[in-house]
Motif scaffolding. Structure first.
Motif, PDB file in Angstrom:
ATOM      1  N   LEU A  37       0.835  -1.202   0.000  1.00  0.00           N
ATOM      2  CA  LEU A  37       0.000   0.000   0.000  1.00  0.00           C
ATOM      3  C   LEU A  37       0.867   1.249   0.000  1.00  0.00           C
ATOM      4  O   LEU A  37       1.674   1.466   0.894  1.00  0.00           O
ATOM      5  N   VAL A  38       0.709   2.077  -1.036  1.00  0.00           N
ATOM      6  CA  VAL A  38       1.481   3.308  -1.172  1.00  0.00           C
ATOM      7  C   VAL A  38       0.738   4.469  -0.536  1.00  0.00           C
ATOM      8  O   VAL A  38       1.297   5.245   0.235  1.00  0.00           O
ATOM      9  N   LYS A  39      -0.544   4.604  -0.893  1.00  0.00           N
ATOM     10  CA  LYS A  39      -1.359   5.692  -0.361  1.00  0.00           C
ATOM     11  C   LYS A  39      -2.809   5.419  -0.683  1.00  0.00           C
ATOM     12  O   LYS A  39      -3.141   4.508  -1.446  1.00  0.00           O
ATOM     13  N   GLN A  52     -18.485   9.861  -9.760  1.00  0.00           N
ATOM     14  CA  GLN A  52     -18.420   9.921  -8.299  1.00  0.00           C
ATOM     15  C   GLN A  52     -16.970   9.810  -7.849  1.00  0.00           C
ATOM     16  O   GLN A  52     -16.136   9.241  -8.547  1.00  0.00           O
ATOM     17  N   THR A  53     -16.699  10.334  -6.676  1.00  0.00           N
ATOM     18  CA  THR A  53     -15.370  10.231  -6.077  1.00  0.00           C
ATOM     19  C   THR A  53     -15.362   9.055  -5.107  1.00  0.00           C
ATOM     20  O   THR A  53     -16.271   8.919  -4.285  1.00  0.00           O
ATOM     21  N   PHE A  54     -14.337   8.227  -5.210  1.00  0.00           N
ATOM     22  CA  PHE A  54     -14.177   7.086  -4.323  1.00  0.00           C
ATOM     23  C   PHE A  54     -12.797   7.153  -3.668  1.00  0.00           C
ATOM     24  O   PHE A  54     -11.805   7.435  -4.355  1.00  0.00           O
ATOM     25  N   PRO A  55     -12.690   6.864  -2.370  1.00  0.00           N
ATOM     26  CA  PRO A  55     -11.355   6.700  -1.783  1.00  0.00           C
ATOM     27  C   PRO A  55     -10.713   5.466  -2.408  1.00  0.00           C
ATOM     28  O   PRO A  55     -11.307   4.392  -2.412  1.00  0.00           O
ATOM     29  N   THR A  56      -9.538   5.625  -2.976  1.00  0.00           N
ATOM     30  CA  THR A  56      -8.917   4.573  -3.779  1.00  0.00           C
ATOM     31  C   THR A  56      -7.529   4.243  -3.254  1.00  0.00           C
ATOM     32  O   THR A  56      -6.706   5.132  -3.036  1.00  0.00           O
ATOM     33  N   ALA A  57      -7.277   2.967  -3.052  1.00  0.00           N
ATOM     34  CA  ALA A  57      -5.963   2.501  -2.588  1.00  0.00           C
ATOM     35  C   ALA A  57      -5.022   2.363  -3.777  1.00  0.00           C
ATOM     36  O   ALA A  57      -5.408   1.871  -4.832  1.00  0.00           O
ATOM     37  N   PHE A  58      -3.784   2.809  -3.601  1.00  0.00           N
ATOM     38  CA  PHE A  58      -2.727   2.659  -4.602  1.00  0.00           C
ATOM     39  C   PHE A  58      -1.748   1.617  -4.067  1.00  0.00           C
ATOM     40  O   PHE A  58      -1.230   1.766  -2.953  1.00  0.00           O
ATOM     41  N   TYR A  59      -1.505   0.565  -4.848  1.00  0.00           N
ATOM     42  CA  TYR A  59      -0.625  -0.529  -4.441  1.00  0.00           C
ATOM     43  C   TYR A  59       0.543  -0.680  -5.403  1.00  0.00           C
ATOM     44  O   TYR A  59       0.380  -0.513  -6.611  1.00  0.00           O
ATOM     45  N   LEU A  64       2.406  -7.015  -3.701  1.00  0.00           N
ATOM     46  CA  LEU A  64       1.135  -7.604  -3.264  1.00  0.00           C
ATOM     47  C   LEU A  64       1.320  -9.063  -2.867  1.00  0.00           C
ATOM     48  O   LEU A  64       2.022  -9.809  -3.546  1.00  0.00           O
ATOM     49  N   PRO A  65       0.662  -9.486  -1.788  1.00  0.00           N
ATOM     50  CA  PRO A  65       0.730 -10.897  -1.406  1.00  0.00           C
ATOM     51  C   PRO A  65      -0.027 -11.770  -2.399  1.00  0.00           C
ATOM     52  O   PRO A  65      -1.061 -11.369  -2.931  1.00  0.00           O
ATOM     53  N   ILE A  66       0.480 -12.938  -2.639  1.00  0.00           N
ATOM     54  CA  ILE A  66      -0.143 -13.876  -3.569  1.00  0.00           C
ATOM     55  C   ILE A  66      -1.434 -14.404  -2.948  1.00  0.00           C
ATOM     56  O   ILE A  66      -1.460 -14.818  -1.796  1.00  0.00           O
ATOM     57  N   VAL A  77       0.230  -0.118  -9.334  1.00  0.00           N
ATOM     58  CA  VAL A  77       1.321   0.583 -10.002  1.00  0.00           C
ATOM     59  C   VAL A  77       2.484  -0.378 -10.152  1.00  0.00           C
ATOM     60  O   VAL A  77       2.834  -1.107  -9.229  1.00  0.00           O
ATOM     61  N   GLN A  78       3.080  -0.379 -11.336  1.00  0.00           N
ATOM     62  CA  GLN A  78       4.312  -1.128 -11.553  1.00  0.00           C
ATOM     63  C   GLN A  78       5.152  -0.358 -12.556  1.00  0.00           C
ATOM     64  O   GLN A  78       4.717   0.647 -13.095  1.00  0.00           O
ATOM     65  N   ARG A  79       6.367  -0.800 -12.776  1.00  0.00           N
ATOM     66  CA  ARG A  79       7.318  -0.053 -13.584  1.00  0.00           C
ATOM     67  C   ARG A  79       6.850   0.169 -15.018  1.00  0.00           C
ATOM     68  O   ARG A  79       7.023   1.241 -15.579  1.00  0.00           O
ATOM     69  N   ASP A  80       6.212  -0.830 -15.628  1.00  0.00           N
ATOM     70  CA  ASP A  80       5.878  -0.728 -17.046  1.00  0.00           C
ATOM     71  C   ASP A  80       4.406  -0.472 -17.351  1.00  0.00           C
ATOM     72  O   ASP A  80       4.051  -0.290 -18.511  1.00  0.00           O
ATOM     73  N   THR A  81       3.545  -0.443 -16.333  1.00  0.00           N
ATOM     74  CA  THR A  81       2.129  -0.199 -16.591  1.00  0.00           C
ATOM     75  C   THR A  81       1.407   0.160 -15.305  1.00  0.00           C
ATOM     76  O   THR A  81       1.941  -0.007 -14.212  1.00  0.00           O
ATOM     77  N   THR A  82       0.198   0.644 -15.455  1.00  0.00           N
ATOM     78  CA  THR A  82      -0.679   0.917 -14.318  1.00  0.00           C
ATOM     79  C   THR A  82      -2.007   0.233 -14.608  1.00  0.00           C
ATOM     80  O   THR A  82      -2.558   0.367 -15.700  1.00  0.00           O
TER      81      THR A  82
END
Length: 105
Positions: A37-39, A52-59, A64-66, A77-82
């Motif tokens: 979890l980043v923010k 609508q606005t939603f509180p959204t988690a950025f990971y 992430l756990p399997i 979020v990852q290096r080559d895509t979102t």
């Protein structure tokens, strides 16, 4: 137009051959939801025909756990895509690195 040059626009080739067997990869390393979890921030989504606005988690996807369920809305979020996981959806990371998304009714 016999005096004009010919322009090749498309060329397609198909081939058949023997390739080495691919060994599936498996993810390793320390993984936890807290580490991933980043923010959390407000993000706009269309829901039920309205914006609508939603509180959204950025990971961070690579932390992430399997197998752990991630509920939307979330942004991976990852290096080559979102990747965007919309509201009313959930997903999980498989051992081989695929992230499976299920849309809820």
């Amino acid at each position: 137009f016999p005096d004009q040059t010919i322009e090749l626009v498309n060329l397609r080739v198909a081939g058949i051959g023997r390739t080495p067997k691919i060994t599936p990869t498996t993810l390793s390393g320390e993984r936890s939801a807290e580490r991933a979890l980043v923010k959390t921030a407000p993000v706009y989504f269309e829901s039920q025909g309205q914006i609508q606005t939603f509180p959204t988690a950025f990971y961070m996807r690579d932390a992430l756990p399997i197998g752990q369920r991630v509920d939307g809305p979330a942004i991976l979020v990852q290096r080559d895509t979102t990747s965007v996981l919309p509201p009313y959806a959930h997903g999980w990371l498989e051992q081989n690195g695929n992230f499976i998304v299920r849309l809820e009714d």
